[in-house]
Design a protein around this motif. Structure first.
Motif, mmCIF file in Angstrom:
data_model
loop_
_atom_site.group_PDB
_atom_site.id
_atom_site.type_symbol
_atom_site.label_atom_id
_atom_site.label_comp_id
_atom_site.label_asym_id
_atom_site.label_seq_id
_atom_site.Cartn_x
_atom_site.Cartn_y
_atom_site.Cartn_z
ATOM 1 N N TYR A 19 52.860 68.526 50.489
ATOM 2 C CA TYR A 19 53.003 67.113 50.128
ATOM 3 C C TYR A 19 54.032 66.431 51.040
ATOM 4 O O TYR A 19 53.811 65.306 51.513
ATOM 5 N N SER A 20 55.143 67.101 51.306
ATOM 6 C CA SER A 20 56.222 66.508 52.106
ATOM 7 C C SER A 20 55.812 66.320 53.563
ATOM 8 O O SER A 20 56.333 65.434 54.252
ATOM 9 N N ILE A 21 54.895 67.154 54.048
ATOM 10 C CA ILE A 21 54.362 66.966 55.396
ATOM 11 C C ILE A 21 53.580 65.656 55.462
ATOM 12 O O ILE A 21 53.707 64.882 56.411
ATOM 13 N N LYS A 22 52.801 65.395 54.435
ATOM 14 C CA LYS A 22 51.905 64.237 54.432
ATOM 15 C C LYS A 22 52.593 62.959 53.974
ATOM 16 O O LYS A 22 52.267 61.860 54.450
ATOM 17 N N TYR A 23 53.551 63.079 53.043
ATOM 18 C CA TYR A 23 54.194 61.888 52.475
ATOM 19 C C TYR A 23 55.728 62.020 52.534
ATOM 20 O O TYR A 23 56.399 61.947 51.501
ATOM 21 N N PRO A 24 56.308 62.186 53.717
ATOM 22 C CA PRO A 24 57.764 62.419 53.818
ATOM 23 C C PRO A 24 58.596 61.254 53.306
ATOM 24 O O PRO A 24 59.724 61.448 52.835
ATOM 25 N N GLU A 25 58.057 60.036 53.394
ATOM 26 C CA GLU A 25 58.811 58.862 52.964
ATOM 27 C C GLU A 25 59.028 58.833 51.458
ATOM 28 O O GLU A 25 59.867 58.067 50.960
ATOM 29 N N ARG A 26 58.318 59.688 50.715
ATOM 30 C CA ARG A 26 58.441 59.733 49.257
ATOM 31 C C ARG A 26 59.441 60.797 48.790
ATOM 32 O O ARG A 26 59.733 60.878 47.598
ATOM 33 N N VAL A 27 59.944 61.616 49.719
ATOM 34 C CA VAL A 27 60.759 62.780 49.342
ATOM 35 C C VAL A 27 62.182 62.612 49.880
ATOM 36 O O VAL A 27 62.407 62.605 51.099
ATOM 37 N N LYS A 28 63.147 62.479 48.971
ATOM 38 C CA LYS A 28 64.553 62.354 49.380
ATOM 39 C C LYS A 28 65.199 63.721 49.615
ATOM 40 O O LYS A 28 66.141 63.836 50.403
ATOM 41 N N HIS A 29 64.726 64.734 48.918
ATOM 42 C CA HIS A 29 65.204 66.102 49.135
ATOM 43 C C HIS A 29 64.106 67.037 48.632
ATOM 44 O O HIS A 29 63.553 66.819 47.545
ATOM 45 N N LEU A 30 63.799 68.056 49.413
ATOM 46 C CA LEU A 30 62.784 69.039 49.043
ATOM 47 C C LEU A 30 63.491 70.326 48.632
ATOM 48 O O LEU A 30 64.245 70.909 49.416
ATOM 49 N N ILE A 31 63.256 70.752 47.384
ATOM 50 C CA ILE A 31 63.874 71.976 46.862
ATOM 51 C C ILE A 31 62.771 72.998 46.637
ATOM 52 O O ILE A 31 61.857 72.775 45.833
ATOM 53 N N LEU A 32 62.847 74.109 47.346
ATOM 54 C CA LEU A 32 61.822 75.151 47.262
ATOM 55 C C LEU A 32 62.402 76.371 46.558
ATOM 56 O O LEU A 32 63.373 76.961 47.029
ATOM 57 N N VAL A 33 61.807 76.714 45.428
ATOM 58 C CA VAL A 33 62.312 77.803 44.591
ATOM 59 C C VAL A 33 61.376 78.999 44.718
ATOM 60 O O VAL A 33 60.241 78.965 44.252
ATOM 61 N N ASP A 34 61.850 80.031 45.403
ATOM 62 C CA ASP A 34 61.036 81.224 45.625
ATOM 63 C C ASP A 34 59.603 80.845 46.022
ATOM 64 O O ASP A 34 58.634 81.249 45.373
ATOM 65 N N PRO A 35 59.454 80.060 47.093
ATOM 66 C CA PRO A 35 58.126 79.531 47.422
ATOM 67 C C PRO A 35 57.152 80.609 47.875
ATOM 68 O O PRO A 35 57.502 81.512 48.632
ATOM 69 N N TRP A 36 55.926 80.480 47.417
ATOM 70 C CA TRP A 36 54.835 81.375 47.825
ATOM 71 C C TRP A 36 54.200 80.845 49.112
ATOM 72 O O TRP A 36 54.220 79.648 49.380
ATOM 73 N N GLY A 37 53.615 81.740 49.882
ATOM 74 C CA GLY A 37 52.720 81.339 50.957
ATOM 75 C C GLY A 37 53.367 80.910 52.254
ATOM 76 O O GLY A 37 52.719 80.242 53.062
ATOM 77 N N PHE A 38 54.617 81.297 52.489
ATOM 78 C CA PHE A 38 55.285 80.885 53.728
ATOM 79 C C PHE A 38 55.087 81.869 54.883
ATOM 80 O O PHE A 38 54.663 81.467 55.966
ATOM 81 N N PRO A 39 55.399 83.153 54.724
ATOM 82 C CA PRO A 39 55.341 84.055 55.880
ATOM 83 C C PRO A 39 53.919 84.338 56.347
ATOM 84 O O PRO A 39 52.956 84.239 55.579
#
Length: 318
Positions: A131-151
């Motif tokens: 979502y933050s890639i597509k709509y960065p202007e809507r996100v003041k801070h992105l908090i990722l908690v044990d995110p899945w699907g990164f590596p």
């Protein structure tokens, strides 16, 4: 669905702060089940919390009151999960991901939220990043908690972290079936099956419930049409890996969007991802935090510490 409604009501009764629980209808006729805590504090940037795979708004019960003392907190059931609509998703990884992201943005528009502090756990972290890639202007801070699907999935099997026993059990029983199909096959034995495979959930929420409320909630979240579950299956290479790994795309988030990554020190997720994100975002704010005594569900394993870290982040925004 009626049983899910009843067990969720028992959970939400624990909230001390004022809250509103209702369906938010989207223009395409889908509905997103939404719980808003402290709606009267709308003068500050709200915190929006996105749950992980197989979860729902009720699993934030250890966090919602604390995090809503100084700002509004919105939680919602992802499209295809919990009490939200369960449409047919595209069967390809990108199509399924885009459907989730579009539903989040349409929900935001319908809610009238100009911008937000966006927090996502596990699958929710993956989708919050997309979502933050597509709509960065809507996100003041992105908090990722044990995110899945990164590596990216390692080519050397020795580099793959051993998944939890419950994950291996599900994979061995189900093979190519949907991840939680065993719960639907189990029928009325489903809550007991959750308690057997995940007795830790009862311990995590023991301060609020001394019975099987949480096991029942997780069961009824997942005993219905596996809409979001099928979408997740389309997005995954295997349970721990994404077909479209987020590390390959994290640099696409606008440089001025700050990111904090919160991990449980004992999680099965690769916590070195935080350092890799820093390398892919030079000149951008990226912080990673490991919370001792916590595993993948860090928000429930160490809720007081988790809430304190998130509150600190929120206060840095406004």
């Amino acid at each position: 669905m009626s049983q899910l409604k009843n067990v969720e009501a028992r959970i939400l009764q624990c909230l001390q702060n004022k809250f509103l629980a209702r369906y938010v209808s989207l223009p395409n006729h889908n509905k997103i089940w939404t719980v808003t805590v402290s709606p009267e504090l709308e003068d500050r940037t709200p915190l929006v919390m996105v749950h992980g795979f197989g979860g729902g708004v009720g699993l934030w019960i250890l966090n919602m009151d604390s995090l809503s003392t100084r700002r509004t907190v919105h939680t919602f059931d992802l499209l295809g999960f919990g009490r939200s609509s369960r449409p047919i998703f595209p069967r390809d990884a990108q199509g399924a991901e885009d459907e989730f992201v579009t539903s989040i943005e349409t929900w935001r528009e319908t809610m009238g939220i100009p911008n937000m502090i966006l927090l996502g756990h596990s699958l929710g972290g993956f989708l919050a990043t997309s979502y933050s890639i597509k709509y960065p202007e809507r996100v003041k801070h992105l908090i990722l908690v044990d995110p899945w699907g990164f590596p990216l999935r390692p080519t050397d099997p020795s580099e793959i972290r051993t998944p939890p026993t419950w994950v291996k059990a599900i994979v061995s029983v189900l093979g190519r079936s949907n991840p939680l199909a065993v719960l639907r096959v189990a029928g009325p034995w489903g809550p007991g099956l959750i308690q057997r495979f995940r007795p830790d959930f009862k311990r995590k929420f023991a301060d609020f419930f001394d019975d099987d409320t949480i096991s029942e909630y997780i069961y009824h979240c997942n005993a219905q049409n596996p809409s979001g579950e099928t979408a997740f299956k389309a997005m995954m290479e295997s349970f721990g890996w994404a077909r479209r790994p987020m590390l390959e795309r994290i640099h696409l988030i606008r440089k001025d969007v700050p990111i904090t990554m919160i991990y449980g020190a004992n999680t099965w997720v690769d916590i070195s991802t935080g350092e890799k994100v820093k390398l892919r975002r030079p000149g951008s704010y990226v912080r990673d935090v490991a919370i001792e005594g916590a595993s993948h569900h860090v928000y429930a394993d160490q809720p007081q510490i988790f809430n304190s870290v998130v509150e600190e982040i929120c206060e840095s925004v406004d």
